[in-house]
Design an enzyme around this catalytic site. Sequence first.
Site, PDB file in Angstrom:
ATOM      1  N   ASP A 197       0.974  -1.160  -0.014  1.00  0.00           N
ATOM      2  CA  ASP A 197      -0.010   0.070   0.035  1.00  0.00           C
ATOM      3  C   ASP A 197       0.821   1.362  -0.114  1.00  0.00           C
ATOM      4  O   ASP A 197       0.358   2.243  -0.333  1.00  0.00           O
ATOM      5  CB  ASP A 197      -0.854  -0.088   1.112  1.00  0.00           C
ATOM      6  CG  ASP A 197      -2.158  -1.043   1.101  1.00  0.00           C
ATOM      7  OD1 ASP A 197      -2.598  -1.289   0.130  1.00  0.00           O
ATOM      8  OD2 ASP A 197      -2.673  -1.474   2.080  1.00  0.00           O
ATOM      9  N   VAL A 205      -7.419   3.275   1.009  1.00  0.00           N
ATOM     10  CA  VAL A 205      -6.859   2.701  -0.159  1.00  0.00           C
ATOM     11  C   VAL A 205      -8.009   1.679  -0.608  1.00  0.00           C
ATOM     12  O   VAL A 205      -8.116   0.422  -0.043  1.00  0.00           O
ATOM     13  CB  VAL A 205      -5.706   1.772   0.440  1.00  0.00           C
ATOM     14  CG1 VAL A 205      -5.011   1.139  -0.684  1.00  0.00           C
ATOM     15  CG2 VAL A 205      -4.657   2.702   0.900  1.00  0.00           C
ATOM     16  N   ASN A 226     -10.857  -0.340  -0.613  1.00  0.00           N
ATOM     17  CA  ASN A 226     -11.923  -0.951   0.440  1.00  0.00           C
ATOM     18  C   ASN A 226     -11.305  -0.538   1.737  1.00  0.00           C
ATOM     19  O   ASN A 226     -12.191  -0.488   2.856  1.00  0.00           O
ATOM     20  CB  ASN A 226     -11.912  -2.129  -0.008  1.00  0.00           C
ATOM     21  CG  ASN A 226     -10.954  -3.259   0.114  1.00  0.00           C
ATOM     22  OD1 ASN A 226      -9.896  -2.861  -0.546  1.00  0.00           O
ATOM     23  ND2 ASN A 226     -10.894  -4.084   1.220  1.00  0.00           N
ATOM     24  N   TYR A 227      -9.957  -0.455   2.039  1.00  0.00           N
ATOM     25  CA  TYR A 227      -9.622  -0.405   3.377  1.00  0.00           C
ATOM     26  C   TYR A 227      -9.353   1.294   3.687  1.00  0.00           C
ATOM     27  O   TYR A 227      -9.085   1.911   2.895  1.00  0.00           O
ATOM     28  CB  TYR A 227      -8.483  -1.184   3.565  1.00  0.00           C
ATOM     29  CG  TYR A 227      -8.723  -2.450   4.453  1.00  0.00           C
ATOM     30  CD1 TYR A 227      -8.845  -2.581   5.541  1.00  0.00           C
ATOM     31  CD2 TYR A 227      -8.448  -3.672   3.501  1.00  0.00           C
ATOM     32  CE1 TYR A 227      -9.285  -3.596   6.367  1.00  0.00           C
ATOM     33  CE2 TYR A 227      -8.472  -5.015   4.597  1.00  0.00           C
ATOM     34  CZ  TYR A 227      -8.812  -4.936   5.801  1.00  0.00           C
ATOM     35  OH  TYR A 227      -9.282  -6.118   6.465  1.00  0.00           O
ATOM     36  N   ASP A 259      14.168   6.630  13.059  1.00  0.00           N
ATOM     37  CA  ASP A 259      15.642   7.139  12.778  1.00  0.00           C
ATOM     38  C   ASP A 259      15.969   7.617  14.124  1.00  0.00           C
ATOM     39  O   ASP A 259      15.399   8.948  14.464  1.00  0.00           O
ATOM     40  CB  ASP A 259      15.734   8.022  11.823  1.00  0.00           C
ATOM     41  CG  ASP A 259      17.193   8.640  11.364  1.00  0.00           C
ATOM     42  OD1 ASP A 259      17.966   8.441  12.342  1.00  0.00           O
ATOM     43  OD2 ASP A 259      17.166   9.400  10.533  1.00  0.00           O
ATOM     44  N   ASP A 269      24.891   6.135  14.168  1.00  0.00           N
ATOM     45  CA  ASP A 269      23.818   6.798  13.872  1.00  0.00           C
ATOM     46  C   ASP A 269      22.921   5.641  13.331  1.00  0.00           C
ATOM     47  O   ASP A 269      23.145   5.013  12.131  1.00  0.00           O
ATOM     48  CB  ASP A 269      23.804   7.743  12.645  1.00  0.00           C
ATOM     49  CG  ASP A 269      22.621   8.592  12.570  1.00  0.00           C
ATOM     50  OD1 ASP A 269      21.426   8.190  13.132  1.00  0.00           O
ATOM     51  OD2 ASP A 269      22.620   9.466  11.781  1.00  0.00           O
TER      52      ASP A 269
END
Length: 630
Positions: A296, A376, A378-379, A439, A580
């Site tokens: 999606d 999206v 039907n959902y 992050d 990081d």
Amino acid sequence: MTNAHPLDPLTADEIRQAVLIVRRDRGVGDGWRFASIELREPAKADLPALEAGRLARREALVACWNRADGQAYRATVSLTGSEVTNWEHLPGQQPNMTADEWHECDEMLRAHPAVAEALARRGITDMSRVLTDMWAYGAAVVPERHRGRRLGWCDVWYRGSERGNPYAHHVTGLHPVIDLNTMTLLELEDSDPGDRPPDVMGEYLPSLIPMPLRDVTPLTISQPEGVGFTLEGRSLSWQNWRLRIGFNHREGLVLHQVAFQDGPRLRPVAHRLSFAEMVVPYRDASPDHYRRTAFDIGEWGLGFMTTSLALGCDCLGEISYLDAVVHDSRGEPRTIPNAICVHEEDSGVGWKHVDERTGVEVRRARRLVISFHVTVANYEYLVYWRFYQDGNIECEVRATGILVTSHADAPGSRPANGTLVDQGTYAPFHQHFIVARLDLDVDGTGNTVYVTESQPARAGGDDPYGLGLTVTSTTLRTEAEGKQDYDWGLQRGWKVVNDNVPNGLGTPVGYKLVPSAAFPPLLDPASPAYRRAEVIGHTLWVTPYHQDERWPCGDFPVQSEHDEGLAVWTTADRSIENTDVVLWYVFGIHHITRPEDWPVMPSDIVSFWLKPFGFFDRNPALDVPPSHPA
């Protein structure tokens, strides 16, 4: 430039500017489609200079393709320099699907005589009540005769009345296959649908459901003295929290530069929080469903699918809204009004104690909520990032909308792979895997991830009753070790720790990812659905930060054959210690469908938490004032 901050999304004028530059410099004409146009976010190292004005640079990333030959390209466009600085050919790649293709496909098919004839044989003649719902393909299920084309396949649905729910009535066994570049019907799969289920009640509009509405008294939320947050442009401040609100076509809502004001120090917690992918494999091998694996985010884009929010319905209380700007496949900007909601909520009791001498001390908690809603097909997915006064961050997702269904008695149907939800109608089991890209920069970028596990003592020695409980913390040093799975028996979790910064107790500061809604893929690793999305094979992945590593299943999952994201990056087995780091957390819904999910699904709610763990020396909500008794 028109934007006040280097992380602000592209404006409508900047989208138009990027399109004009690409058309001018690369000969992109009317026969092309623009798949995506977004800000190329600056690297972390460049942000201080950009924010201070010592460096001026504003860039866009543009993906587009030529419908005449199907060739796709990606451009880096300098908006400050008015030029294309990089032009990359993407042979064999298919950019994301577009809303224009979906609508044009539906319009073409409903006017197509072959589709009309197939429907007439089933007793459906009113084409105004027909809906064709186009899906993307994975490489493994693309017919050999159509390889190399940009393909879509469709379900066909029909409404029982003019305003009826189209997803209540599946035209089982009828599937158009379309060349999306020429927008032509390549073939029409038309198999025996069997007898249509009688007496299906799939409606949800009040005027169409066969029951009276219940009595509900009004619930009013007011803040007579105004809201407790400050929103200046896209900079948001509330109860010691500071952050920026971003948005793009693919992830939708993005949270930047999340920090906590701790006395005189503004302490970073996260550089960027977002959803990077959503994989939805349907677990039904029948002719109606075997192709049904949705990405999606990578195939369609949460930003493109974002819907406007309504006060009193989607959001309750004193609300501030932010609009979002996306674009169509011609490159024309489109504004989504009220795309993002910001508001405060009561959150029950934050802390309380009753002392026999001093009496009751109780503090009500409140939270700041930043949300957006996505449709999206039907959902619906409703996403809420919640910030608490005690330093906690909660991410909640609610899934609602309409189930995909088909006829239980049609040839080839596999009702054992689903649940009967209406007369002769079943809804296939499926899974929603959501990949959160976290992050984190806990008091800086020098972070290390530890896996924590609770271990019980054995009875004996100085613990004859076996009461002891210890917690082990194991350093994750490389990407291979950073591939982690949830273990309920050990109450496994993960701490992101800055070993370079001690708290007032002398221990390193950290934030803990408290997992929930995690489940295994239950897929054969050799299956095409798994090979396209190897990210779902682990609950957590940890990688070192890289500016261009954004999409866990690859940049272009449309018609993909295998995962080109995390599964490829992590083969380098890079160090993830004292550096990081980015956490990729996989959670979601293992959706064993129920009759109670029909005809419209009550929100299924899942969440995870980021909790301070030694980040503060004591309860950071100790300074919350008492509430006034009502």
